[in-house]
Scaffold this motif. Sequence first.
Motif, short mmCIF file in Angstrom:
data_model
loop_
_atom_site.label_atom_id
_atom_site.label_comp_id
_atom_site.label_asym_id
_atom_site.label_seq_id
_atom_site.Cartn_x
_atom_site.Cartn_y
_atom_site.Cartn_z
N UNK A 93 0.84 -1.20 0.00
CA UNK A 93 0.00 0.00 0.00
C UNK A 93 0.88 1.25 0.00
N UNK A 94 0.48 2.24 -0.78
CA UNK A 94 1.19 3.52 -0.78
C UNK A 94 0.45 4.49 0.12
N UNK A 95 1.20 5.26 0.89
CA UNK A 95 0.59 6.27 1.77
C UNK A 95 1.26 7.61 1.50
N UNK A 96 0.47 8.67 1.60
CA UNK A 96 1.00 10.03 1.50
C UNK A 96 1.38 10.50 2.90
N UNK A 97 2.23 11.50 2.97
CA UNK A 97 2.60 12.06 4.27
C UNK A 97 1.34 12.55 4.97
N UNK A 98 1.16 12.11 6.22
CA UNK A 98 -0.02 12.50 6.99
C UNK A 98 -1.22 11.57 6.84
N UNK A 99 -1.16 10.62 5.91
CA UNK A 99 -2.24 9.64 5.74
C UNK A 99 -2.28 8.67 6.92
N UNK A 100 -3.47 8.14 7.18
CA UNK A 100 -3.58 7.10 8.20
C UNK A 100 -2.84 5.86 7.72
N UNK A 101 -1.98 5.31 8.61
CA UNK A 101 -1.20 4.13 8.25
C UNK A 101 -1.44 3.00 9.23
N UNK A 156 -2.63 6.03 13.49
CA UNK A 156 -1.19 6.19 13.31
C UNK A 156 -1.05 6.82 11.93
N UNK A 157 -0.35 7.95 11.88
CA UNK A 157 -0.20 8.67 10.61
C UNK A 157 1.21 8.47 10.06
N UNK A 158 1.30 8.41 8.73
CA UNK A 158 2.60 8.26 8.08
C UNK A 158 3.37 9.57 8.19
N UNK A 159 4.55 9.55 8.83
CA UNK A 159 5.34 10.78 8.93
C UNK A 159 5.86 11.27 7.59
N UNK A 160 6.01 10.35 6.66
CA UNK A 160 6.46 10.66 5.29
C UNK A 160 5.70 9.77 4.31
N UNK A 161 5.76 10.13 3.03
CA UNK A 161 5.11 9.32 2.00
C UNK A 161 5.99 8.12 1.66
N UNK A 162 5.32 7.03 1.26
CA UNK A 162 6.09 5.87 0.83
C UNK A 162 5.21 4.66 0.61
N UNK A 163 5.86 3.54 0.33
CA UNK A 163 5.17 2.27 0.11
C UNK A 163 5.47 1.33 1.27
N UNK A 164 4.42 0.71 1.80
CA UNK A 164 4.59 -0.23 2.90
C UNK A 164 5.33 -1.46 2.38
N UNK A 165 6.50 -1.74 2.98
CA UNK A 165 7.29 -2.90 2.56
C UNK A 165 7.27 -4.01 3.60
N UNK A 166 6.87 -3.67 4.84
CA UNK A 166 6.80 -4.68 5.90
C UNK A 166 5.92 -4.15 7.01
N UNK A 167 5.21 -5.07 7.69
CA UNK A 167 4.46 -4.71 8.89
C UNK A 167 4.92 -5.63 10.02
N UNK A 168 4.75 -5.17 11.25
CA UNK A 168 5.17 -5.95 12.41
C UNK A 168 4.07 -6.95 12.76
N UNK A 169 4.14 -8.13 12.14
CA UNK A 169 3.11 -9.17 12.32
C UNK A 169 2.98 -9.60 13.78
N UNK A 170 4.06 -9.49 14.55
CA UNK A 170 4.05 -9.93 15.94
C UNK A 170 3.08 -9.15 16.81
N UNK A 171 2.70 -7.94 16.38
CA UNK A 171 1.79 -7.12 17.19
C UNK A 171 0.37 -7.68 17.22
N UNK A 172 0.01 -8.51 16.24
CA UNK A 172 -1.33 -9.10 16.23
C UNK A 172 -1.53 -9.97 17.46
N UNK A 173 -0.52 -10.76 17.81
CA UNK A 173 -0.61 -11.65 18.96
C UNK A 173 -0.12 -11.01 20.25
#
Length: 124
Positions: free
Chosen positions: A44-52, A64-81
């Motif tokens: 997913x691509x997010x703009x600066x200030x977008x909800x991430x 949680x807002x994106x401090x900068x624009x970019x493409x999500x390359x990884x998420x912290x899967x461990x937070x689900x559990x």
Amino acid sequence: MTTRYTKDHEWISVDGDVGTIGITDYAQQQLGDVVFVELPEVGRSVAQGDEAGVVESVKAASEIYAPVAGEVVEVNEGLADAPATVNEDAEGKGWFVKLRLSDAGQLDSLMDAAAYKSFCEGLD
């Protein structure tokens, strides 16, 4: 590695063209016990200030807002559990998302550690 902060209490630590994003220790203290974290999809691509993402605690839900624009390359899967990891190590193992930056110049609009500390002291 450079770490910058937002007025919404997110941090971003940049290594090369990838930034790791989370909420600050100040933010997790204000939220209380984190019980759920919702993260965006990889790619997913997010703009600066977008909800991430969203973080929910026993007290409140907060975007949680994106401090900068970019493409999500990884998420912290461990937070689900283990969403409490955010409380235990907000600026380390409790990270949320890794973004490939689309404009590193946006980092210049964020606060360094000293400026963020002064900002937080003004809130108390």
